[in-house]
Design a protein around this motif. Structure first.
Motif, PDB file in Angstrom:
ATOM      1  N   GLN A 340       0.839  -1.204   0.000  1.00  0.00           N
ATOM      2  CA  GLN A 340       0.000   0.000   0.000  1.00  0.00           C
ATOM      3  C   GLN A 340       0.875   1.255   0.000  1.00  0.00           C
ATOM      4  O   GLN A 340       0.613   2.213  -0.745  1.00  0.00           O
ATOM      5  N   ASP A 468      -3.402   0.553   7.546  1.00  0.00           N
ATOM      6  CA  ASP A 468      -3.117   0.981   6.177  1.00  0.00           C
ATOM      7  C   ASP A 468      -3.510  -0.065   5.133  1.00  0.00           C
ATOM      8  O   ASP A 468      -3.382   0.173   3.936  1.00  0.00           O
ATOM      9  N   LYS A 470      -5.825  -1.902   2.714  1.00  0.00           N
ATOM     10  CA  LYS A 470      -7.035  -1.430   2.039  1.00  0.00           C
ATOM     11  C   LYS A 470      -7.718  -2.500   1.191  1.00  0.00           C
ATOM     12  O   LYS A 470      -8.880  -2.322   0.817  1.00  0.00           O
ATOM     13  N   GLY A 497      -7.769  -1.260   7.601  1.00  0.00           N
ATOM     14  CA  GLY A 497      -8.389  -0.127   6.936  1.00  0.00           C
ATOM     15  C   GLY A 497      -9.297  -0.517   5.784  1.00  0.00           C
ATOM     16  O   GLY A 497      -9.915   0.352   5.158  1.00  0.00           O
ATOM     17  N   SER A 498      -9.427  -1.791   5.492  1.00  0.00           N
ATOM     18  CA  SER A 498     -10.254  -2.257   4.384  1.00  0.00           C
ATOM     19  C   SER A 498     -11.732  -1.969   4.635  1.00  0.00           C
ATOM     20  O   SER A 498     -12.232  -2.187   5.743  1.00  0.00           O
TER      21      SER A 498
END
Length: 592
Positions: A340, A468, A470, A497-498
């Motif tokens: 990411q 972080d 995603k 953070g997804s």
């Protein structure tokens, strides 16, 4: 009579020979492990003693009450036994049927014979007294957990079933076999000491019953890539068409990947291929001391990123779906955070099997994650370059000492029984070494400092954090997991953070909950589309489903795997076939 005497003399001669072998085996024991690996530091004993003395001084009446109650029960037990023996009664009425049953005491003599009944009840009274004393100590939670753990180890060690003179099953078998069971038991004991270079850990499974690549780990595939960290296996398709996006599985390097391919009927690898996926599985190198400076960055760069690159090259795809199991899942989460940060979209979705990413609650491993133990491990790996597989096996075994140490020891050494032909236990004994630098990073930065979930894990020029991540993610926890408790798995997963997050909770534990084929119709699973809030809130809103979670996960994976394309055959993509699955790295180690 003459035949019995001849047999007795032969057994005595055999025992003399075995005794000499034992002495020789013990003499070959390698240099002593760091003393800190054998028990807690002295400060824990000091704190426990101080807490006990403080309680005794501030509340002497409570201590007196405990002592009076204990001695009253012990005296009652003694008098009952004495009366039975004095009257020549060698049978007593069974205990209350509603009382808890310990399977170690399943022989009826533990309840009806005066001597064995006395021994059992006294052991139970002693255990209860120790547990009560420890439970009432005023200690910080982590320290209390450690005192409870080591107290339990003492209680388990001194169970009367562990000693010949107080084990009716072993005594009866010795009589029935004219001592042959004891000779066989000594032979088993010597075998284990010789196999472990002077150390003792019971063999859990017949070492000659299985051979990786012959009767376990037999799914058809080819090793198409090899470097110093891993081999990449591409499995042969069994369907004419496959989903476009390939699947890459990263197994833990604490054990070996064939847990997912023990026998055809419970092989996750075979099942995935049968569903129509192009499957790649990483088989990790079993490190020797030359790997002392190998860290998590090496596993990521030369393992995760390279395996993903290979799978993309072979299939011509820009993305893969990835799976990480246990510690490999933890490292997969760091890899996703790294990708990411780099703007790399090589991973389309990720699945985590029994994976911890937030170590704020260290569960049963809190015992081994305090500074005294970690300091000792650092000294050990600093000297040897690796954390030896024997230490890992011993540590895991003593988390379940009755099931994995004492019960097998009784059967093997006192009953003279051969270890069973059990594929799962065979795999369990086929553990691997760990590189020194990686061990230190994992224990200090991930477990103790909880960097991935808190401040961020500095690695490879980036600060990596689970928030972080995603990509779409799925996580499977298992209900009775003692290595990665499902609630702890959920707590870390919930922080990803997804936006697209799916969590399943399977019945059973760390292995059986994952290796749970639909054909067995054995363990069910829980689902709740809402991954938010506490684990208890998630479970309260979850639905229970009979049977394996595999088909439900495959539905999730299928939606992220693209259209169908012609099946890819290993060796047709420009990567040479190096050897057949299961490869060469998996054969390195104790069971090779």
């Amino acid at each position: 009579m003459g035949e019995n005497l001849e047999r007795l003399n032969a057994n005595l001669a055999k025992m003399e020979e075995l005794s000499k072998r034992m002495v020789n085996a013990l003499a070959k024991k390698e240099g002593m492990d760091d003393p800190g690996l054998s028990g807690p530091g002295g400060d824990l004993y000091l704190k426990a003693s101080s807490a006990f003395l403080n309680d005794m001084m501030t509340n002497p009446s409570k201590l007196m009450g405990q002592q009076v109650a204990y001695w009253s029960k012990a005296l009652e037990n003694f008098i009952e036994t004495q009366q039975a023996l004095a009257t020549g009664t060698f049978e007593m009425p069974e205990d209350d049927e509603d009382a808890p049953k310990d399977r170690r005491f399943s022989n009826p003599m533990w309840r009806t014979h005066p001597y064995f009944r006395f021994v059992r009840k006294q052991y139970e009274l002693n255990s209860e007294a120790i547990q009560q004393s420890v439970a009432e100590l005023d200690l910080e939670p982590k320290e209390k957990s450690r005192v409870e753990f080591f107290s339990r180890q003492i209680i388990d060690l001194f169970a009367p079933t562990n000693y010949l003179a107080t084990n009716p099953d072993a005594l009866q078998k010795a009589i029935d076999t004219d001592g042959q069971s004891l000779v066989d038991g000594l032979e088993n004991l010597v075998r284990d000491i010789e196999a472990n270079k002077g150390e003792l850990l019971p063999t859990l499974s017949d070492p000659d019953a299985f051979k990786v690549g012959s009767n376990i780990g037999t799914a058809e595939g080819k090793v198409i890539f090899r470097n110093r960290m891993m081999e990449v296996i591409q499995y042969a398709p069994v369907t004419e068409e496959v989903y476009r996006t390939p699947l890459v599985i990263f197994p833990p390097w604490i054990n070996k990947f064939y847990i997912m391919d023990l026998k055809p009927q419970n092989s996750l690898i075979r099942w995935i291929v049968e569903q129509g996926y192009t499957l790649f599985v990483v088989s990790w190198k079993n490190p020797d001391p030359s790997y002392a400076d190998v860290g998590l960055e090496d596993y990521i760069a030369d393992g995760y990123l390279k395996a993903i690159e290979v799978a993309k090259d072979v299939t011509g795809e820009k993305q893969v779906n990835a799976v990480g199991y246990c510690i490999a899942g933890t490292t997969l989460s760091a890899t996703l955070a790294l990708l990411q940060a780099r703007g790399d979209k090589s991973v389309k979705s990720a699945t985590f099997f029994t994976t911890l990413t937030d170590f704020s609650d260290q569960g049963e491993f809190v015992v081994f994650l305090q500074d005294d133990f970690v300091d000792a491990i650092e000294r050990q790996v600093g000297e040897r370059g690796i954390l030896d597989s024997f230490f890992m096996s011993k540590t895991m075994s003593f988390l379940r000492s009755n099931d994995l140490v004492y019960t097998p020891a009784v059967r093997s050494y006192m009953m003279g029984e051969a270890p069973p032909a059990f594929d799962l236990l065979y795999w369990n004994g086929d553990s691997t070494n760990l590189p020194g630098k990686m061990v230190t990073q994992y224990l200090r930065r991930l477990c103790q400092a909880n960097d991935l979930a808190d401040g961020g894990f500095e690695l490879m020029g980036e600060r990596l954090h689970i928030k972080d991540i995603k990509v779409p993610v799925c996580s499977i926890g298992t209900k009775t997991d003692h290595i990665a408790p499902w609630k702890n798995c959920y707590i870390g997963f919930e922080q990803f953070g997804s936006r697209d997050k799916t969590f399943f909770m399977s019945e059973s534990g760390h292995i059986a909950g994952i290796i749970n084929p639909p054909s067995k119709k054995k363990y069910g699973h829980y689902t709740n589309p809402k991954v938010k809030g506490t684990p208890d809130e998630w479970l309260e809103g979850a639905d229970f489903h009979e049977g394996s979670w595999w088909p439900r996960w495959e539905e999730w994976l299928q939606r992220r795997s693209g259209a169908q394309v012609p099946a890819r055959i290993p060796g047709e993509s420009g990567y040479d076939i190096l050897c057949d699955a299961p490869g060469t790295y998996v054969l390195e180690g104790k069971n090779s």
